[in-house]
Design an enzyme around this catalytic site. Sequence first.
Site, mmCIF file in Angstrom:
data_model
loop_
_atom_site.group_PDB
_atom_site.id
_atom_site.type_symbol
_atom_site.label_atom_id
_atom_site.label_comp_id
_atom_site.label_asym_id
_atom_site.label_seq_id
_atom_site.Cartn_x
_atom_site.Cartn_y
_atom_site.Cartn_z
ATOM 1 N N GLY C 200 0.803 -1.219 0.000
ATOM 2 C CA GLY C 200 0.000 0.000 0.000
ATOM 3 C C GLY C 200 0.832 1.263 0.000
ATOM 4 O O GLY C 200 2.016 1.244 -0.349
ATOM 5 N N LEU C 226 -4.211 -5.149 -4.745
ATOM 6 C CA LEU C 226 -3.075 -4.229 -4.682
ATOM 7 C C LEU C 226 -1.822 -4.880 -4.072
ATOM 8 O O LEU C 226 -1.879 -5.409 -2.960
ATOM 9 C CB LEU C 226 -3.468 -2.990 -3.864
ATOM 10 C CG LEU C 226 -2.422 -1.869 -3.801
ATOM 11 C CD1 LEU C 226 -2.229 -1.221 -5.157
ATOM 12 C CD2 LEU C 226 -2.810 -0.841 -2.750
ATOM 13 N N ASP C 227 -0.697 -4.804 -4.787
ATOM 14 C CA ASP C 227 0.611 -5.268 -4.287
ATOM 15 C C ASP C 227 0.602 -6.740 -3.879
ATOM 16 O O ASP C 227 1.408 -7.165 -3.042
ATOM 17 C CB ASP C 227 1.081 -4.413 -3.097
ATOM 18 C CG ASP C 227 1.253 -2.947 -3.479
ATOM 19 O OD1 ASP C 227 1.576 -2.688 -4.655
ATOM 20 O OD2 ASP C 227 1.076 -2.076 -2.618
ATOM 21 N N ALA C 228 -0.284 -7.508 -4.456
ATOM 22 C CA ALA C 228 -0.393 -8.914 -4.051
ATOM 23 C C ALA C 228 -0.119 -9.876 -5.204
ATOM 24 O O ALA C 228 -0.289 -11.082 -5.063
ATOM 25 C CB ALA C 228 -1.774 -9.178 -3.462
#
Lengths: 283, 283, 283, 283
Positions: C200, C226-228
């Site tokens: 994040g 997100l960011d995964a």
Amino acid sequence: MKTTILIHCPDQSGIISNVTGFIHKNGGNIIYIDQHVDKEAGVFFMRLESDFEKNIPIVQSLKQRFEKELALPYQMEWSLHLGSTKPRMALYVSKYNHCLYDLLSRFHSGELSVEIPFILSNHADLAYIADQFNIPFHHIPYSKENKLAAEEKHMSLLEDYKIDFIVLARYMQIITPKIIARFPNKIINIHHSFLPAFAGAKPYHAAFRRGVKIIGATSHYVTEELDAGPIIEQDVTRVTHAHSIKDFISKGRDLEKIVLSRAVKLHIDRKTMVYNNKTVIFS
Amino acid sequence: MKTTILIHCPDQSGIISNVTGFIHKNGGNIIYIDQHVDKEAGVFFMRLESDFEKNIPIVQSLKQRFEKELALPYQMEWSLHLGSTKPRMALYVSKYNHCLYDLLSRFHSGELSVEIPFILSNHADLAYIADQFNIPFHHIPYSKENKLAAEEKHMSLLEDYKIDFIVLARYMQIITPKIIARFPNKIINIHHSFLPAFAGAKPYHAAFRRGVKIIGATSHYVTEELDAGPIIEQDVTRVTHAHSIKDFISKGRDLEKIVLSRAVKLHIDRKTMVYNNKTVIFS
Amino acid sequence: MKTTILIHCPDQSGIISNVTGFIHKNGGNIIYIDQHVDKEAGVFFMRLESDFEKNIPIVQSLKQRFEKELALPYQMEWSLHLGSTKPRMALYVSKYNHCLYDLLSRFHSGELSVEIPFILSNHADLAYIADQFNIPFHHIPYSKENKLAAEEKHMSLLEDYKIDFIVLARYMQIITPKIIARFPNKIINIHHSFLPAFAGAKPYHAAFRRGVKIIGATSHYVTEELDAGPIIEQDVTRVTHAHSIKDFISKGRDLEKIVLSRAVKLHIDRKTMVYNNKTVIFS
Amino acid sequence: MKTTILIHCPDQSGIISNVTGFIHKNGGNIIYIDQHVDKEAGVFFMRLESDFEKNIPIVQSLKQRFEKELALPYQMEWSLHLGSTKPRMALYVSKYNHCLYDLLSRFHSGELSVEIPFILSNHADLAYIADQFNIPFHHIPYSKENKLAAEEKHMSLLEDYKIDFIVLARYMQIITPKIIARFPNKIINIHHSFLPAFAGAKPYHAAFRRGVKIIGATSHYVTEELDAGPIIEQDVTRVTHAHSIKDFISKGRDLEKIVLSRAVKLHIDRKTMVYNNKTVIFS
């Protein structure tokens, strides 16, 4: 007014308390202090960041008092630098562009507090990058015949532009003893090996032949002896039997630019001191 | 039945498909294959882990067919190892205990699939550790006078205990040419520098004098030339001007034990091959 | 003619020997093979570099035979790439220039075998760098109001320029689900933390607050969460209590650009495969 | 007589010069000084190593004068440690032996200047190692039923043996709030992940599932919140898709023991201070 003071002198008791007392007494606030004693050589090193609520004319009298009250009795070699003064850096390159791009993009982002009056090269190849960044480019070819004339041109440029230090960003030509003598511990080179292993020419080829599992890059101050000056910074990366010399060169590029940039930043921030062909790197 | 096959031969087209075809045809399932071509030398290297649903007697005929159908036509040097066979390792030490403790605690935890028939030392100091771990300890002092007698005792022990390879865990005595010739690429040394920098005696002292910013350790196979054998593994750690030689030695201990253990594990797992004084390290 | 074949399929015995046999039979020479079995998922992955003495029209029939003889019986998902084809990469940026400069200088040095049809940004700030390197620059501002219109413009550009994959070089705007769905595992992001820690916004601030001693950067394929997405590459660097958030950001820049460049190179060289939200990275 | 002084107080001008002046005036020679200002919190931290030519009784009056002249006016929290005093460390273990062997072999080599009055475990498995090193071993099993009784036994041992700090060398049992309160910032744990990623149980399994390319270990002071205390030291190592969870665990062991040993050494050398749940680690 931020100042940085660098000191080295014979190690004695009481230096720290006397120097910090002097600064306090003269209205300075110490922001950061780092020191080192080389026990073998018996030498004391110190770097002090201080904040004075004073203007520049008053600095002169401060310097005189420091000289009299501290430098003389303790036999100090010392220097005081004003935070507002940006050192002037000459950039030397040949044909490789990776270190040049790296330094210029950092400069451009405000990461390096420095002036770059010119880029100098023994080849014309990278003139376009100087253009991209609007920095004067001087092409001074080098041959056995024009050796002396070239050195003279270098010296003129370095003097005319009031250069403080030189960065060899993969500059593939020997720096003459005269220039080295004029800029002692002020010429920063990047060598593409983990010195002292593989000094001299073609270090990646030599590393490949030896079958090492790690390659490195070393940034050092230039002295007359090739690749033997005081080391400022080193870093390494892993390689395997599967990597070719070309791979070594490609991986090495990333090391070279990072290591050179770190060394340049340390120099600009006045965090390096040299003694007995070794560096003290302040934190 | 798990087997590991190691091959090297002149590089030619079709080797991979023929070898993998042979294994498939003979009821083997390939678990892992790794290969490397040394393009300069024109040599092909391969390591194959396979699973055969067969018992050991049948392996003999497999080996004969491999020899005839593949090894001869492709001029292979090759070897086949059964997963159930643990190699027999002799541990040589002198006075430092860190590598010895590290190897023995890994052995004890089942991390190293190996037999350790004995520990040998030119000093009596570490006998207590052999006791702690219930491993026979042989103390063979070394002097100019008893040189030949000592070598003979070494040879007897190595033969009597059917030793496969020797690990020099900071053994501070030269291995004689006769023993080296008997165990080619089967004697693993740990040198406390980032080779080829600082070969020979007192590398931490030399590194300190040169003012390096990174120190290393190197594990290599022993050849007649000192510290010049094929490198198996290296690693490094940062140092600064503030570290003394004593600090180098202390930080180096952690490198030495990790690097030596990794090299020993690679050797035990038959992941190393040697060619032209360099190693291929399979994944 | 160099080709790279990527395969994944349910793990079965005989795949390697059948695929390598097929290539050999069809006049190909295998240059490099790397494979992996995900034992939990029971999936086999392979990457093969081969050299065929054939021209491109013949490749079509080769592909048809591969499909019939291997892909169908083994339920393979597979692709074949000609070494002569350069993938087409769209570069997305916002205001930070370090990743952009790093990628462009590598591209310029021939390090990245790729086409860069355009640079796209939600801000106009970096247009000058596109100019420096003579690459078309598209400024598509983004606001809640123009969301759909902006997405449409993106899609048009991506289609018109026949873009193969997208690199987010510190692009500070969400990629819409529609674009993600159109480029599955083909959008490469750089996140300025060691994921999964500090996903994040403002990861350097969060790292500073937690007092970590090491910070990192992570390059991953973009998925809706997100960011995964699947991690391609990560790297880290040491920090201390003495470093401010500004220092974290500055040190982080060096990580970000190196990690992103490595990930982009792996993708261009077709050394990545994705399965179960994880990557297989071939050597 | 070597002493180490640790200070923290609100940041003000003149602290360094006044403290160093005090030491100089009282016959001390400053060997090393390191300081840090947390600008956000406005807190000053300092660690001073000094050499006094005085004996221990005189230290008492020194401490009283320091308290009056410096600590009170500057609102310092401070402590003075004599170099000759070895802190007393309790070692807690469960079933893994790698951290225990590593710490004991360092202790045995004189690397750790500490007393180890006992080893405590909730299992009997590692009693033999305590035997190997001749250190008393206390087996205190833990269950929901004997919770309070066990805590009492712990407290008795810790008090009876005058323990200064506790090291959890892979001790797999929660430390009770009462013990944590009794030893604030004096219980050192090793967690087998790169915190804050993968806090809690089975971090290697979680790291494997997420597909990270780097794993880590973290040593921290224990606070009531699990794995959330001030971080002392961290380190990492690379992994690939080819590594299984078992490989993660094996590689992790090497990280865990090195990271824990470094943290323990920093604590013993009084190089750690804690503020706002973060550590200052002096050089």
